[in-house]
Design a protein around this motif. Structure first.
Motif, PDB file in Angstrom:
ATOM      1  N   GLN A 109       0.828  -1.204   0.000  1.00  0.00           N
ATOM      2  CA  GLN A 109       0.000   0.000   0.000  1.00  0.00           C
ATOM      3  C   GLN A 109       0.862   1.253   0.000  1.00  0.00           C
ATOM      4  O   GLN A 109       0.538   2.237  -0.666  1.00  0.00           O
ATOM      5  N   LEU A 110       1.965   1.221   0.766  1.00  0.00           N
ATOM      6  CA  LEU A 110       2.864   2.373   0.798  1.00  0.00           C
ATOM      7  C   LEU A 110       3.481   2.600  -0.568  1.00  0.00           C
ATOM      8  O   LEU A 110       3.660   3.751  -1.002  1.00  0.00           O
ATOM      9  N   GLY A 111       3.808   1.525  -1.281  1.00  0.00           N
ATOM     10  CA  GLY A 111       4.335   1.658  -2.637  1.00  0.00           C
ATOM     11  C   GLY A 111       3.319   2.265  -3.579  1.00  0.00           C
ATOM     12  O   GLY A 111       3.652   3.124  -4.408  1.00  0.00           O
ATOM     13  N   THR A 112       2.057   1.848  -3.447  1.00  0.00           N
ATOM     14  CA  THR A 112       0.995   2.411  -4.285  1.00  0.00           C
ATOM     15  C   THR A 112       0.804   3.887  -3.992  1.00  0.00           C
ATOM     16  O   THR A 112       0.639   4.708  -4.899  1.00  0.00           O
ATOM     17  N   TYR A 113       0.832   4.231  -2.709  1.00  0.00           N
ATOM     18  CA  TYR A 113       0.739   5.637  -2.299  1.00  0.00           C
ATOM     19  C   TYR A 113       1.895   6.451  -2.888  1.00  0.00           C
ATOM     20  O   TYR A 113       1.686   7.532  -3.450  1.00  0.00           O
ATOM     21  N   GLY A 114       3.114   5.928  -2.788  1.00  0.00           N
ATOM     22  CA  GLY A 114       4.279   6.636  -3.323  1.00  0.00           C
ATOM     23  C   GLY A 114       4.187   6.825  -4.823  1.00  0.00           C
ATOM     24  O   GLY A 114       4.572   7.879  -5.351  1.00  0.00           O
ATOM     25  N   LEU A 115       3.655   5.828  -5.521  1.00  0.00           N
ATOM     26  CA  LEU A 115       3.503   5.935  -6.969  1.00  0.00           C
ATOM     27  C   LEU A 115       2.573   7.096  -7.327  1.00  0.00           C
ATOM     28  O   LEU A 115       2.887   7.901  -8.213  1.00  0.00           O
TER      29      LEU A 115
END
Length: 300
Positions: A109-115
């Protein structure tokens, strides 16, 4: 942290042709994204780095450091300021993709947010570079939007990490945080569509003096919302917190974003009524702001 900037030097270019700063930005963003992401995939996938998640980010960080050195050597002045910011956002985008692909499930989820965060800030600059280059500045990346914006982002990171440590199963509600993805996509598309539709009439700052080429835009997406760029940003900001499954920040972002856009629209429409008078008054009566319970500046 706010920094003082000057308008970027603009070359005379045909309409709808990307200006020099836009081209520099695009090259630095894409080169960094590719040179960080592609070499890192086999290293992580085939176990060329220690089997510890934190260690798997050493390679991408090293690649970005080397790319930054090259940018410092090749580019100067304004081109460097544009290039290093674009490269940083390309690095964040690459790392976010790696996190989505290879990190433990709870961190995806953090990766999706960062994207979405990196994409939002990069496309803010590129949209202005494309549709209104004369107003382009370093601040068009919106990375130094305000101290409150920075504090809000930091608060969301802190909440996410704390809840991963103490409430990890709460973050695992997959079908709920995908709603945030939908909101972010919707918000991003709506905002950028509004920016391109408004073209030279769009700026990041509220204008208190009417420019010669400032026109009242009522077609396209503006036929359905008087402030589609704000509508997009509003739902995008809430979507980022739904992605992170941050219950406290979901509520806080909703309230704070609503208050920010309520006040911003009120001030902006005061100026628009001065600029366009009866034309804007007629437009107000036909088209809503697009944001819930926000009417704007209404003349009695």
């Amino acid at each position: 942290m706010c920094i003082n900037t000057q308008h970027l030097h603009q070359h005379i270019v045909p309409s709808r042709q990307l200006c020099r700063e836009g081209r520099v930005s695009l090259v630095c963003f894409l080169v960094t994204l590719i040179l960080v992401a592609i070499p890192s995939v086999p290293q992580i996938y085939y176990g060329a780095v220690p089997n510890v998640w934190g260690a798997q980010m050493w390679g991408p960080a090293l690649y970005f450091a080397l790319i930054s050195m090259v940018i410092r050597f090749v580019l100067r002045d304004t081109d460097y300021q544009v290039g290093i910011r674009s490269s940083f956002l390309g690095f964040v985008e690459a790392v976010s993709i790696l996190v989505i692909c290879f990190a433990p499930k709870v961190w995806k989820q953090l990766g999706t947010y960062g994207l979405f965060m990196a994409l939002f800030h990069y496309t803010e600059f590129m949209a202005i570079a494309w549709c209104n280059p004369k107003s382009l500045t370093i601040d068009s990346f919106m990375l130094n939007h305000s101290w409150a914006y920075g504090m809000a982002a930091a608060a969301s990171w802190i909440e996410f990490v704390l809840e991963v440590q103490f409430l990890p199963h709460f973050k695992d509600i997959y079908y709920l945080w995908l709603i945030g993805v939908v909101l972010c996509v919707f918000g991003e598309v709506m905002r950028k569509t509004a920016m391109v539709t408004a073209s030279s009439s769009f700026t990041h700052l509220v204008q208190y003096e009417k420019a010669d080429d400032h026109k009242l835009v009522t077609h396209g997406i503006y036929a359905y919302s008087r402030h589609p760029s704000y509508v997009g940003w509003f739902w995008w900001s809430i979507g980022t917190q739904i992605i992170l499954m941050n219950p406290v920040c979901i509520v806080a972002y909703t309230i704070i974003s609503w208050k920010f856009f309520h006040d911003r629209i009120y001030c902006e429409e005061f100026s628009l009524l001065n600029f366009f008078r009866s034309d804007y008054r007629a437009y107000q009566q036909k088209v809503p702001t697009g944001l819930p319970f926000i009417k704007g500046f209404i003349l009695e």
